[in-house]
Design an enzyme around this catalytic site. Structure first.
Site, PDB file in Angstrom:
ATOM      1  N   GLU A   1       0.882  -1.162   0.000  1.00 28.15           N
ATOM      2  CA  GLU A   1       0.000   0.000   0.000  1.00 28.15           C
ATOM      3  C   GLU A   1       0.910   1.199   0.000  1.00 28.15           C
ATOM      4  O   GLU A   1       1.729   1.363   0.897  1.00 28.15           O
ATOM      5  CB  GLU A   1      -0.884  -0.051   1.257  1.00 28.15           C
ATOM      6  CG  GLU A   1      -2.016   0.923   1.219  1.00 28.15           C
ATOM      7  CD  GLU A   1      -2.126   1.673   2.495  1.00 28.15           C
ATOM      8  OE1 GLU A   1      -2.426   1.057   3.531  1.00 28.15           O
ATOM      9  OE2 GLU A   1      -1.894   2.891   2.463  1.00 28.15           O
TER      10      GLU A   1
ATOM     11  N   CYS B   1      -2.658   7.630   5.142  1.00 30.10           N
ATOM     12  CA  CYS B   1      -2.683   7.330   3.705  1.00 30.10           C
ATOM     13  C   CYS B   1      -3.999   7.780   3.074  1.00 30.10           C
ATOM     14  O   CYS B   1      -4.097   7.888   1.864  1.00 30.10           O
ATOM     15  CB  CYS B   1      -2.441   5.849   3.467  1.00 30.10           C
ATOM     16  SG  CYS B   1      -3.186   4.808   4.697  1.00 30.10           S
TER      17      CYS B   1
HETATM   18  P1  NAP Z   1       9.280   3.852   3.869  1.00 28.33           P
HETATM   19  O1  NAP Z   1      10.485   4.673   3.666  1.00 28.33           O
HETATM   20  O2  NAP Z   1       8.622   3.314   2.685  1.00 28.33           O
HETATM   21  O3  NAP Z   1       9.698   2.645   4.853  1.00 28.33           O
HETATM   22  C1  NAP Z   1       8.787   1.633   5.242  1.00 28.33           C
HETATM   23  C2  NAP Z   1       9.554   0.340   5.461  1.00 28.33           C
HETATM   24  O4  NAP Z   1      10.053  -0.129   4.209  1.00 28.33           O
HETATM   25  C3  NAP Z   1      10.772   0.471   6.372  1.00 28.33           C
HETATM   26  O5  NAP Z   1      10.904  -0.710   7.107  1.00 28.33           O
HETATM   27  C4  NAP Z   1      11.902   0.624   5.403  1.00 28.33           C
HETATM   28  O6  NAP Z   1      13.141   0.167   5.913  1.00 28.33           O
HETATM   29  C5  NAP Z   1      11.461  -0.251   4.263  1.00 28.33           C
HETATM   30  N1  NAP Z   1      12.025   0.224   3.012  1.00 28.33           N
HETATM   31  C6  NAP Z   1      11.964   1.475   2.503  1.00 28.33           C
HETATM   32  N2  NAP Z   1      12.632   1.537   1.326  1.00 28.33           N
HETATM   33  C7  NAP Z   1      13.098   0.289   1.102  1.00 28.33           C
HETATM   34  C8  NAP Z   1      13.885  -0.295   0.081  1.00 28.33           C
HETATM   35  N3  NAP Z   1      14.322   0.419  -0.968  1.00 28.33           N
HETATM   36  N4  NAP Z   1      14.193  -1.600   0.177  1.00 28.33           N
HETATM   37  C9  NAP Z   1      13.759  -2.330   1.227  1.00 28.33           C
HETATM   38  N5  NAP Z   1      13.044  -1.837   2.240  1.00 28.33           N
HETATM   39  C10 NAP Z   1      12.718  -0.541   2.186  1.00 28.33           C
HETATM   40  O7  NAP Z   1       8.180   4.631   4.675  1.00 28.33           O
HETATM   41  P2  NAP Z   1       8.295   5.534   5.995  1.00 28.33           P
HETATM   42  O8  NAP Z   1       9.628   5.501   6.642  1.00 28.33           O
HETATM   43  O9  NAP Z   1       7.179   5.099   6.814  1.00 28.33           O
HETATM   44  O10 NAP Z   1       7.968   6.991   5.506  1.00 28.33           O
HETATM   45  C11 NAP Z   1       8.611   7.603   4.421  1.00 28.33           C
HETATM   46  C12 NAP Z   1       7.565   8.104   3.425  1.00 28.33           C
HETATM   47  O11 NAP Z   1       6.652   7.052   3.109  1.00 28.33           O
HETATM   48  C13 NAP Z   1       6.668   9.217   3.919  1.00 28.33           C
HETATM   49  O12 NAP Z   1       7.227  10.462   3.799  1.00 28.33           O
HETATM   50  C14 NAP Z   1       5.453   9.037   3.040  1.00 28.33           C
HETATM   51  O13 NAP Z   1       5.647   9.662   1.818  1.00 28.33           O
HETATM   52  C15 NAP Z   1       5.358   7.570   2.833  1.00 28.33           C
HETATM   53  N6  NAP Z   1       4.376   6.863   3.695  1.00 28.33           N
HETATM   54  C16 NAP Z   1       3.208   6.469   3.124  1.00 28.33           C
HETATM   55  C17 NAP Z   1       2.291   5.776   3.890  1.00 28.33           C
HETATM   56  C18 NAP Z   1       1.021   5.294   3.302  1.00 28.33           C
HETATM   57  O14 NAP Z   1       0.155   4.955   4.054  1.00 28.33           O
HETATM   58  N7  NAP Z   1       0.893   5.180   2.004  1.00 28.33           N
HETATM   59  C19 NAP Z   1       2.521   5.495   5.218  1.00 28.33           C
HETATM   60  C20 NAP Z   1       3.723   5.902   5.780  1.00 28.33           C
HETATM   61  C21 NAP Z   1       4.634   6.578   4.992  1.00 28.33           C
HETATM   62  P3  NAP Z   1      14.158   1.161   6.710  1.00 28.33           P
HETATM   63  O15 NAP Z   1      13.834   0.945   8.135  1.00 28.33           O
HETATM   64  O16 NAP Z   1      15.527   0.707   6.329  1.00 28.33           O
HETATM   65  O17 NAP Z   1      13.873   2.544   6.248  1.00 28.33           O
END
Ligand code: NAP
Length: 497
Positions: free
Chosen positions: A233, A270
């Site tokens: 998602e 989200c």
């Molecule tokens: P994220 O960066 O997507 O991280 C979520 C999880 O996925 C973390 O465990 C992260 O690991 C892992 N991950 C991220 N990039 C990866 C990659 N290239 N390969 C493998 N694993 C990866 O999300 P976030 O930290 O929650 O927030 C960052 C951004 O995500 C926000 O600014 C927003 O734009 C978006 N977000 C969207 C939603 C939604 O509901 N759609 C919810 C939360 C956030 P690490 O611990 O190593 O980072």
């Protein structure tokens, strides 16, 4: 009684996955009623330590206490909902087509049901430290399906995640589940997360987070010798259409309700209404003026973690720099350290259609109003949008009569279409669809919230020509658990004679 967080499981990813596979072999054979008892036990163990969990989560996520207590209640309620689903049992979609030896050619006895896929990898989400994390919806639904789970906890609430895992471990011991039914690791997504997704014993992945993160996991899966489903998602701006008669009659109250929804939880949902669409005119101008007043009264608050804060700050700066955009209003207070500044802005339909950047998600307390020239341009703007989790219509009966074509377009856009309510707030129930066409999710056929979320972790299997004693309980002639089945095309709970 849980004394200290047990932290994470150590050992190599290979060892974790071997453990997960062996636990799966034993766990999938455990009766649905016992699995239900396990889910209820996790809920009870979490509730026992809820005060400690809230203290930790408040420290790690900056979310307010009331929200965190509410989210714990949602999490335990969700676990109990899946327990009830297991006890009722019909979710396995048992279908029986009995044989007809007289037919030419003879028809065999064929019986179908859903079976668990195998070990599931769950990535905890940063914005819901309980309900979409360690013991959240992905874990609860995968355990309900009969899968073992390996959780990659989110580093932004590592302590909270570890303490929730301690509650899960206590439930494993109390209910006598296989030791490695659930395991928990912390560490980098790009290394540990990638290894987990690419391990040959992994069968499916659940993820809530950024578009980049979701796409990376889909890529890892595609690089495998045998790709696996990744239920990600990712990104949604949740368009809200403000229809003319509704704006005329309810403009001021709509503006207040939408500002509250845009800034709820510092916009870190989200389902945040990130884009508002209306047709130019006096009513839209009056609505915009109330939005400006209401946003001014809001107070910047701390965001979840420095990464989200910096991507919000960068996202706002980039958005405000786009040609044609003007600010409607912003919080009257300046934002302090880690705080997200609430902002609403506007752009004309003409400019919106010329620049794809306007349709990008800015995750935080921001929303963009698109002022369309007329109904035709409103339709063009909606057609320009990608797949969404939700879309909302603020409409009177008159609007609904006059804008049927627009509403039909909205139905094609999102997993949930909402009439005269804000999109934030996702009820956990059987009828909920928290999903939607790409890029809102990686697979629009599924939901990550509600009991149907279990369907992500199963696959259908047909048993042809099996004797009754060899069949799983759900497919036996006498229907021992009394579940609803389709027998020769008729829905029934009756036994087969
Ligand atoms: P994220 O960066 O997507 O991280 C979520 C999880 O996925 C973390 O465990 C992260 O690991 C892992 N991950 C991220 N990039 C990866 C990659 N290239 N390969 C493998 N694993 C990866 O999300 P976030 O930290 O929650 O927030 C960052 C951004 O995500 C926000 O600014 C927003 O734009 C978006 N977000 C969207 C939603 C939604 O509901 N759609 C919810 C939360 C956030 P690490 O611990 O190593 O980072």
């Amino acid at each position: 009684m849980i004394e200290e967080p047990v932290g994470e499981d150590t050992g190599t990813v290979d060892q974790l996955m071997k453990n997960a596979l062996s636990a799966f072999g034993a766990y999938k054979k455990i009766s649905p009623v016992k699995r239900a008892g396990f889910l209820e036990s996790i809920a009870a163990e979490i509730e026992k330590i809820k005060d400690r969990l809230v203290i930790l989560a408040k420290e790690e996520t900056h979310l307010p206490e009331a929200r965190l207590y509410g989210e714990i209640a949602r999490t335990s309620g969700q676990l109990r909902l899946f327990a009830a689903l297991l006890k009722e049992g019909s979710w396995v979609e048992a279908v029986i087509d009995t044989s007809d030896p007289q037919r030419t050619p003879p028809k065999p006895d064929i019986r179908k049901m859903l079976v668990p896929v195998g070990p599931v990898i769950v990535f905890g989400a940063s914005n819901f430290p309980f309900a979409f994390s360690t013991a959240g919806g992905d874990t609860a639904s995968a355990l309900a399906a009969g899968c073992s789970v390996v959780i990659k906890g989110h580093s932004a609430h590592a302590q909270t995640s570890s303490l929730v895992y301690a509650a899960i471990r206590a439930a494993i011991d109390l209910t006598g589940m296989p030791a490695y039914t659930v395991q928990h690791v912390l560490g980098s997504g790009a290394t540990t997360g990638k290894e987990l997704v690419q391990h040959p014993f992994s069968s499916a992945v659940g993820f809530t987070g950024s578009f980049t993160g979701g796409r990376a996991l889909m890529g890892y899966s595609n690089q495998r010798e045998i790709p696996i489903p990744v239920f990600a998602e990712m990104s949604s701006i949740n368009p809200v259409v403000l229809f003319p008669d509704s704006l005329e009659k309810n403009g001021a109250s709509l503006a207040s309700a939408l500002i509250a929804s845009i800034t709820l939880g510092v916009g870190q949902f989200c389902t945040n209404p990130g884009i508002l669409l209306g047709i130019k005119g006096d009513a839209l101008t009056a609505f915009t003026n109330v939005m400006a007043r209401e946003i001014q009264k809001t107070i910047p608050q701390k965001m979840l973690h420095s990464g989200i804060h910096s991507s919000y700050t960068k996202g706002i700066a980039e958005m405000l720099g786009q040609k044609g955009l003007s600010v409607i209003g912003q919080s009257g207070e300046s934002a302090g350290s880690l705080e997200g500044l609430p902002v609403v802005a506007k752009v004309s339909g003409n400019d919106f259609l010329k620049n794809d950047h306007f349709a990008e998600e800015v995750f935080g307390p921001f929303s963009l109003l698109v002022e369309c020239q007329d109904k035709a341009q409103l339709i063009a703007v909606l057609r320009h949008l990608k797949g969404q989790l939700t879309t909302t219509l603020m409409a009177t009966e008159k609007d609904i009569r006059e804008f049927g074509d627009v509403i039909e377009l909205q139905q094609g856009l999102a997993g949930r279409i909402i009439l005269n309510n804000v999109p934030t707030g996702v009820e956990v129930c059987a009828a909920m669809v928290h999903g939607g066409p790409y890029p809102a999710t990686s697979d629009a056929r599924f939901t990550s919230v509600g009991t149907s979320a279990v369907k992500r972790w199963v696959r259908p299997v047909s048993f042809q020509n099996f004797s009754d004693s060899m069949l799983p309980e759900a497919l036996k002639n006498d229907n021992p658990s009394g579940i609803m089945r389709i027998v020769n095309n008729i829905h029934t709970r009756a036994a087969l004679h």
